[in-house]
Design a protein around this motif. Sequence first.
Motif, mmCIF file in Angstrom:
data_model
loop_
_atom_site.group_PDB
_atom_site.id
_atom_site.type_symbol
_atom_site.label_atom_id
_atom_site.label_comp_id
_atom_site.label_asym_id
_atom_site.label_seq_id
_atom_site.Cartn_x
_atom_site.Cartn_y
_atom_site.Cartn_z
ATOM 1 N N LEU A 256 0.826 -1.209 0.000
ATOM 2 C CA LEU A 256 0.000 0.000 0.000
ATOM 3 C C LEU A 256 0.860 1.260 0.000
ATOM 4 C CD1 LEU A 256 -3.026 -0.834 2.332
ATOM 5 C CD2 LEU A 256 -3.004 -0.588 -0.156
ATOM 6 N N GLU A 257 1.972 1.228 0.707
ATOM 7 C CA GLU A 257 2.855 2.402 0.709
ATOM 8 C C GLU A 257 3.520 2.552 -0.657
ATOM 9 O OE1 GLU A 257 4.688 5.848 1.724
ATOM 10 O OE2 GLU A 257 2.984 4.826 2.653
ATOM 11 N N ARG B 115 0.969 4.006 -2.939
ATOM 12 C CA ARG B 115 0.831 5.443 -2.700
ATOM 13 C C ARG B 115 1.926 6.225 -3.434
ATOM 14 N NH1 ARG B 115 -1.690 7.946 1.320
ATOM 15 N NH2 ARG B 115 -1.799 6.030 2.553
ATOM 16 N N LEU B 116 3.165 5.772 -3.317
ATOM 17 C CA LEU B 116 4.284 6.456 -3.962
ATOM 18 C C LEU B 116 4.188 6.371 -5.487
ATOM 19 C CD1 LEU B 116 7.190 5.351 -1.597
ATOM 20 C CD2 LEU B 116 6.130 7.608 -1.745
ATOM 21 N N LEU C 168 1.419 6.097 -7.274
ATOM 22 C CA LEU C 168 0.336 6.984 -7.700
ATOM 23 C C LEU C 168 0.784 8.442 -7.674
ATOM 24 C CD1 LEU C 168 -2.680 5.320 -5.855
ATOM 25 C CD2 LEU C 168 -2.297 5.371 -8.329
ATOM 26 N N GLN C 169 1.499 8.834 -6.632
ATOM 27 C CA GLN C 169 1.998 10.204 -6.549
ATOM 28 C C GLN C 169 2.953 10.505 -7.701
ATOM 29 O OE1 GLN C 169 3.665 10.122 -2.607
ATOM 30 N NE2 GLN C 169 1.809 10.921 -1.649
ATOM 31 N N ALA D 209 -7.920 4.993 -10.761
ATOM 32 C CA ALA D 209 -6.863 5.898 -10.307
ATOM 33 C C ALA D 209 -6.408 6.796 -11.455
ATOM 34 C CB ALA D 209 -5.688 5.097 -9.746
ATOM 35 N N LYS E 296 -3.993 15.950 -5.743
ATOM 36 C CA LYS E 296 -3.142 14.763 -5.805
ATOM 37 C C LYS E 296 -3.211 13.968 -4.509
ATOM 38 C CE LYS E 296 1.343 14.984 -5.163
ATOM 39 N NZ LYS E 296 2.797 15.213 -5.353
ATOM 40 N N GLU E 297 -3.024 14.660 -3.400
ATOM 41 C CA GLU E 297 -3.027 13.970 -2.106
ATOM 42 C C GLU E 297 -4.389 13.341 -1.820
ATOM 43 O OE1 GLU E 297 -0.350 13.312 -0.444
ATOM 44 O OE2 GLU E 297 0.833 14.483 -1.857
ATOM 45 N N VAL F 50 -4.973 10.262 -4.240
ATOM 46 C CA VAL F 50 -4.162 9.110 -3.832
ATOM 47 C C VAL F 50 -4.724 8.497 -2.554
ATOM 48 C CG1 VAL F 50 -1.888 8.404 -2.985
ATOM 49 C CG2 VAL F 50 -2.065 9.906 -4.980
ATOM 50 N N ALA F 51 -5.094 9.351 -1.596
ATOM 51 C CA ALA F 51 -5.661 8.850 -0.351
ATOM 52 C C ALA F 51 -6.975 8.118 -0.602
ATOM 53 C CB ALA F 51 -5.871 10.007 0.628
ATOM 54 N N VAL G 126 -6.091 4.632 -2.115
ATOM 55 C CA VAL G 126 -5.467 3.741 -1.135
ATOM 56 C C VAL G 126 -6.461 3.334 -0.057
ATOM 57 C CG1 VAL G 126 -3.665 3.554 0.629
ATOM 58 C CG2 VAL G 126 -3.143 4.620 -1.577
#
Length: 202
Positions: free
Chosen positions: A82-83, A86-87, A89-90, A155, A188-189, A192-193, A196
């Motif tokens: 998941l981390e 997240r990265l 996707l960012q 996404a 963006k944040e 992504v959140a 996730v």
Amino acid sequence: MAPKLSNDRALRISSAARDEFARRGFAGARVDQIARRAGVNKQLLFYYFHSKRGLFQAVLEQAAGELEAALAGLALPAGAPLERLRLALQAQFDFLARQPQLVALLGQAGRAGREGGDLAPFAPAIKRLVVLLAEGQGLGQVRDDVDPHLAAAQALILMVGYLAMEAVIAASARPLGADGPALRERWKEAAVALVVAGVAAR
């Protein structure tokens, strides 16, 4: 088959075509305008790319390669899928935000298959997200009922849709528009959140 884009004339044609297709779409783009901007004649353009459709496909393949290279170069930490998701996707959002022409091309995705090309070249970049989601399912970190392909597509839509309509969103939702330059980073944040949190196992 498109020429290797190490050829200077082919590169100039591809660059001019990318701009023309991004601004006018496949149907509205004019081959003579592309050739003129590239400083070549139409015969050379057709020699390299065979057709307007072939040129459009070459532009999509080049853009997809740039996205794949950007994601491949991302140093993702070992461990939690998941981390890493997240990265990834960012990084994908940041790359797309720097490539307005690519966003415009992706925004034509619904018409691309009918008008001149397909988005199959983007499959490797999408597959990276699918693999992370599937890995997360195997470790119990991603919900079993999540379809990794659908989640990866959603996404992408959140990113491309926003970047294609940023001015409209800012003008239509005054509290968002008041954020000015910070709006893109907030989106963006939040996007992504949302992805996730939506796929995370409870």
